[in-house]
Structure formats: C-alpha cells, structure tokens
Scaffold this active site. Structure first.
Site, PDB file in Angstrom:
ATOM      1  N   CYS A  31       2.127  21.954   3.514  1.00  0.00           N
ATOM      2  CA  CYS A  31       1.113  20.917   3.309  1.00  0.00           C
ATOM      3  C   CYS A  31      -0.202  21.535   2.821  1.00  0.00           C
ATOM      4  O   CYS A  31      -0.604  22.599   3.296  1.00  0.00           O
ATOM      5  CB  CYS A  31       0.881  20.166   4.612  1.00  0.00           C
ATOM      6  SG  CYS A  31      -0.354  18.848   4.500  1.00  0.00           S
ATOM      7  N   ASP A  66       2.813  -0.535   5.375  1.00  0.00           N
ATOM      8  CA  ASP A  66       1.648  -0.189   6.180  1.00  0.00           C
ATOM      9  C   ASP A  66       2.120   0.030   7.607  1.00  0.00           C
ATOM     10  O   ASP A  66       3.144  -0.519   8.029  1.00  0.00           O
ATOM     11  CB  ASP A  66       0.609  -1.313   6.162  1.00  0.00           C
ATOM     12  CG  ASP A  66       0.934  -2.402   7.173  1.00  0.00           C
ATOM     13  OD1 ASP A  66       0.331  -2.415   8.264  1.00  0.00           O
ATOM     14  OD2 ASP A  66       1.820  -3.237   6.901  1.00  0.00           O
ATOM     15  N   GLY A 122      -4.227 -12.288  10.272  1.00  0.00           N
ATOM     16  CA  GLY A 122      -4.505 -12.530  11.686  1.00  0.00           C
ATOM     17  C   GLY A 122      -3.324 -13.122  12.419  1.00  0.00           C
ATOM     18  O   GLY A 122      -3.323 -13.214  13.648  1.00  0.00           O
ATOM     19  N   GLY A 123      -2.297 -13.515  11.679  1.00  0.00           N
ATOM     20  CA  GLY A 123      -1.120 -14.137  12.299  1.00  0.00           C
ATOM     21  C   GLY A 123      -0.441 -13.250  13.318  1.00  0.00           C
ATOM     22  O   GLY A 123      -0.064 -13.701  14.399  1.00  0.00           O
ATOM     23  N   GLN A 157       9.671 -15.211   6.764  1.00  0.00           N
ATOM     24  CA  GLN A 157      10.019 -15.154   8.182  1.00  0.00           C
ATOM     25  C   GLN A 157      11.464 -15.628   8.376  1.00  0.00           C
ATOM     26  O   GLN A 157      12.165 -15.923   7.422  1.00  0.00           O
ATOM     27  CB  GLN A 157       9.042 -16.008   8.996  1.00  0.00           C
ATOM     28  CG  GLN A 157       7.624 -15.460   9.051  1.00  0.00           C
ATOM     29  CD  GLN A 157       7.482 -14.206   9.908  1.00  0.00           C
ATOM     30  OE1 GLN A 157       8.439 -13.731  10.537  1.00  0.00           O
ATOM     31  NE2 GLN A 157       6.281 -13.637   9.940  1.00  0.00           N
ATOM     32  N   GLY A 159       7.552 -10.163  10.455  1.00  0.00           N
ATOM     33  CA  GLY A 159       8.330 -10.417  11.669  1.00  0.00           C
ATOM     34  C   GLY A 159       9.397  -9.391  11.974  1.00  0.00           C
ATOM     35  O   GLY A 159      10.289  -9.641  12.788  1.00  0.00           O
ATOM     36  N   ASP A 185       0.661 -17.098   8.842  1.00  0.00           N
ATOM     37  CA  ASP A 185       2.047 -17.431   9.179  1.00  0.00           C
ATOM     38  C   ASP A 185       2.235 -17.379  10.684  1.00  0.00           C
ATOM     39  O   ASP A 185       1.361 -16.928  11.417  1.00  0.00           O
ATOM     40  CB  ASP A 185       3.008 -16.451   8.508  1.00  0.00           C
ATOM     41  CG  ASP A 185       2.845 -15.024   9.041  1.00  0.00           C
ATOM     42  OD1 ASP A 185       1.702 -14.644   9.382  1.00  0.00           O
ATOM     43  OD2 ASP A 185       3.846 -14.299   9.128  1.00  0.00           O
ATOM     44  N   ASP A 206      -4.876  -8.478   6.367  1.00  0.00           N
ATOM     45  CA  ASP A 206      -3.839  -9.208   7.082  1.00  0.00           C
ATOM     46  C   ASP A 206      -4.442 -10.525   7.559  1.00  0.00           C
ATOM     47  O   ASP A 206      -5.632 -10.608   7.842  1.00  0.00           O
ATOM     48  CB  ASP A 206      -3.349  -8.364   8.261  1.00  0.00           C
ATOM     49  CG  ASP A 206      -2.055  -8.883   8.852  1.00  0.00           C
ATOM     50  OD1 ASP A 206      -1.569  -9.925   8.382  1.00  0.00           O
ATOM     51  OD2 ASP A 206      -1.550  -8.243   9.787  1.00  0.00           O
ATOM     52  N   HIS A 218      -4.344  14.839   8.563  1.00  0.00           N
ATOM     53  CA  HIS A 218      -3.053  15.413   8.167  1.00  0.00           C
ATOM     54  C   HIS A 218      -1.978  14.344   8.031  1.00  0.00           C
ATOM     55  O   HIS A 218      -1.256  14.302   7.025  1.00  0.00           O
ATOM     56  CB  HIS A 218      -2.596  16.473   9.177  1.00  0.00           C
ATOM     57  CG  HIS A 218      -1.165  16.869   8.978  1.00  0.00           C
ATOM     58  ND1 HIS A 218      -0.775  17.781   8.015  1.00  0.00           N
ATOM     59  CD2 HIS A 218      -0.017  16.413   9.557  1.00  0.00           C
ATOM     60  CE1 HIS A 218       0.544  17.880   8.031  1.00  0.00           C
ATOM     61  NE2 HIS A 218       1.030  17.062   8.958  1.00  0.00           N
ATOM     62  N   CYS A 275      -3.114  19.610   2.816  1.00  0.00           N
ATOM     63  CA  CYS A 275      -4.170  18.683   3.241  1.00  0.00           C
ATOM     64  C   CYS A 275      -5.393  19.482   3.703  1.00  0.00           C
ATOM     65  O   CYS A 275      -5.285  20.689   3.981  1.00  0.00           O
ATOM     66  CB  CYS A 275      -3.673  17.758   4.346  1.00  0.00           C
ATOM     67  SG  CYS A 275      -3.608  18.509   5.999  1.00  0.00           S
ATOM     68  N   CYS A 318      -4.653  21.431   6.978  1.00  0.00           N
ATOM     69  CA  CYS A 318      -3.741  22.574   6.872  1.00  0.00           C
ATOM     70  C   CYS A 318      -4.339  23.715   6.047  1.00  0.00           C
ATOM     71  O   CYS A 318      -3.972  24.881   6.244  1.00  0.00           O
ATOM     72  CB  CYS A 318      -2.411  22.124   6.277  1.00  0.00           C
ATOM     73  SG  CYS A 318      -1.423  21.138   7.433  1.00  0.00           S
TER      74      CYS A 318
END
Length: 374
Positions: free
Chosen positions: A307, A269, A90-91, A192, A219, A142, A88, A338, A309, A312
C-alpha cells in the site's frame, strides 16, 4: 451513464453528474454528518482518491439543521467538498429507530435520537431537506423493512415505497423549478422487497418505468446471510436499466463489493472501513489485520507493504499499535485513512482489470484473499 465495457455482468462505465464525472465501479465514502468519522477533512478525501462523499439527510436535518446548511451555501460550500455528494434519504435511519417511529401513508413520525423531540419525515419533507443540502444525488424516501418480514407486509411496503417515490419525483421537479441551490439535483429510486425474488423483480420493473437518474437495491446487508444478498442481486439485475447507475446500499466488505461488481453493481457505500479502522481493524492486500495484536509491538513494517497510502508511506505497525494503546486520536485517523484509501484503490484496480480484460482473474484471486485474517 456511459458503459464502456462489460465482462460477464461486471460493468465499467462513467457517470456524469453536475459536480463531476464518476468512474465506475466506485465506492462512496461515508461522511454521515458531513465529515468522515476519524478526523479526515475534504482535502484528505482528495488524497485518498475519494470520488463521491455520502452524507445523511436525517442526521443533518437534526443537527445542525438543513435550513442552516442552505443559508450557509449548501453542503458543498459548508464542508469544502467540491465533488459529487449523495445524500441518503433518512429512510434507513428511521427504520433503525423502530421503537420510536410510527409509519403512515403520509410519512413517518419519530423521536429524535439527539433530544427526543417529535419529528416527521415524508417523501416531500425528505426532498425538501435534501434540496436544502444541495447534494448532487438525492435518494428517494422509502420504507426499509427488516429481514425476514412477512410476505404480505413486504408486498404492502413495496407498494407504499412506489407511491412515495412518485411523490418524491413530483416534489423534486417542483423544487428544481424554484430556487433550489442545485437545480440539477438527481433522484435515485430504491428497490425493496426483502428477500422475496418475485417482489423484488416486480418492484424493480415498476420503478424502472419511472425514468429516474439511477436505481439502488436497498434493504439488504441488514442481517440476512450473504448468499441471500447475492441471490437477490442476481434476481433484480436483469430488470435494472442498463444505461443508469446501479447502487447497492450499505455494502460492505471488500469481498462483498467484489461479488457485487461481478453481479453488475456500479456503486457501493458502507461505514465498515472507517468504523473498523477506529477499532484497529484494517484491510490489506493479504487479508484483514488487528493492529492491537501484540505481535506488532516491535514491527517496523507498514500496515500493508503493498500500500502507498499516506499512513503506510510514513508509519510502522509498531507506532500505530502504540497510538491505540495510548488512546491517541491519531491512531484512528491513520487507520481510517488507510482503510478508505484501500477501498478506493480496490475500486481503481477493479476498474483497471475491467479495462484490460483481466477482471475474471482478479475476481478469482482476490475473493479468496481479501476476507482472510492475517
């Protein structure tokens, strides 16, 4: 990006990068400082089906320093993760330091949250930091504007973000032609315009013409109602290049992601699955659970019976609740494992349903279930 199948607006594709192929739709696992909060290392990430690790330019610039990371071989070598890494710009972090920052055309001056020292990041600096990190994908610098914002300011901010994007593109080309760690580093631009559909559409058209490697919707998920977010995606989506990845930044809950895929988004994300897990809140195929609840004191079932994982497969709800009550770090590690496995598996199931043509049924079933409290 190769699009293999489209059902409605939902897209199934593959995205080629210098560090491997990403199967989309995909969730990028957030490792802000080069590590997942909750004590998961890069081998754990492979176990939980992570495809892309996401780290943050601002945080790594402040500590340990991007030049140090470069000297040590770049973020891939430093962290041990060999797959794609998105950094990313940093904006957003600068946006979150509202009381400590000053925005000018050149860039943003602000105070470090660590030691209070004065820092400056502009488009060129953001690209230089990300080049030092050697990430697979760099995000353009941005201005992230709060919602709601005055229309005139939002319009000015869009124009500034476009000018900054042009500077990012030129600086990345210069860096990649030099001695960059990753000379194939990719650049994503960020759309944006707050919740103003006309600004969003106009800005998307502008940046789509710039021939970038991918496009993000930024945004959003900063406090506006969920329905506003969905409306903005629907307004912008027709104007996003069909042959480039589409990334909805900072989103979100499992249902948000499902709704995003439904509206044509490829990449997501969010810190939510790891953050919630560290407080005992877990996601399951029947809804959300709070592992601190007394009803789990003697419960020998896994967090989620559906699950498989690592958590689990090995541990009970009773044991995990005990770990939280005893303030054992293992509680956080097990629940973060998990939740991230759940998110990555959710994306896998979405991809499978797109492949076999059952996504509409999957969408209708799980949009009602995933947000329920168990």
């Amino acid at each position: 990006m190769e699009i293999k199948k489209i059902i409605g607006n939902a897209r199934r594709g593959t995205f080629e990068t210098p560090h491997g192929t990403v199967q989309t739709p995909a969730f990028m696992n957030v490792a802000t400082c080069g590590a997942i909060k909750g004590a998961l290392d890069t081998e754990d990430l492979r176990q939980i089906k992570c495809q892309v690790m996401l780290s943050n330019t601002y945080h790594l610039h402040v500590r340990p320093g991007d030049e140090l990371v470069r000297d040590l071989g770049g973020l891939h070598k430093f962290s041990g993760w060999t797959g794609p890494i998105l950094t990313d710009s940093g904006g957003f972090q600068v946006f979150s330091l509202a009381g400590l920052r000053k925005i000018k055309e050149e860039g943003v001056t602000f105070q470090s949250h660590v030691d209070g020292r004065k820092l400056f990041i502009g488009p060129e600096e953001s690209m230089q930091i990300q080049s030092n990190l050697g990430s697979t994908i760099a995000m353009a610098f941005d201005e992230c504007v709060e919602n709601p914002a005055a229309y005139d300011y939002a319009a000015q901010s869009c124009a500034r973000t476009t000018r900054w994007l042009d500077r990012c593109q030129k600086e990345m080309a210069r860096l990649n032609a030099g001695d960059a760690i990753n000379k194939q580093q990719m650049l994503f631009g960020i759309n944006q315009g707050c919740t103003y559909d006309d600004l969003r559409v106009a800005h998307m058209k502008e940046i789509a013409a710039m021939g970038l490697d991918g496009y993000a919707i930024g945004g959003l998920a900063v406090g506006e109602p969920t329905e506003e977010m969905y409306r903005v995606i629907e307004a912008v989506e027709p104007f996003m290049p069909t042959d480039k990845p589409r990334y909805l930044m900072g989103v979100g809950t499992p249902v948000n992601i499902l709704e995003g895929v439904f509206r044509g988004v490829d990449l997501f994300d969010c810190v939510m699955p790891a953050r919630n897990a560290r407080h005992g809140h877990v996601f399951t195929w029947s809804g959300r659970r709070n592992m601190l609840n007394e009803k789990y004191e003697r419960d020998l079932l896994p967090i989620d019976e559906e699950c498989d994982c690592p958590t689990c497969r090995r541990h009970s709800r009773a044991y995990i609740r005990h770990l939280f009550k005893a303030n054992e770090m293992l509680a956080m590690r097990l629940c973060v494992t998990h939740n991230l496995y759940f998110y990555n598996t959710l994306m896998e199931k979405i991809r499978d349903s797109l492949d076999d043509g059952t996504f509409p049924e999957f969408y209708e079933k799980y949009r009602e279930i995933l947000d329920k409290r168990v």
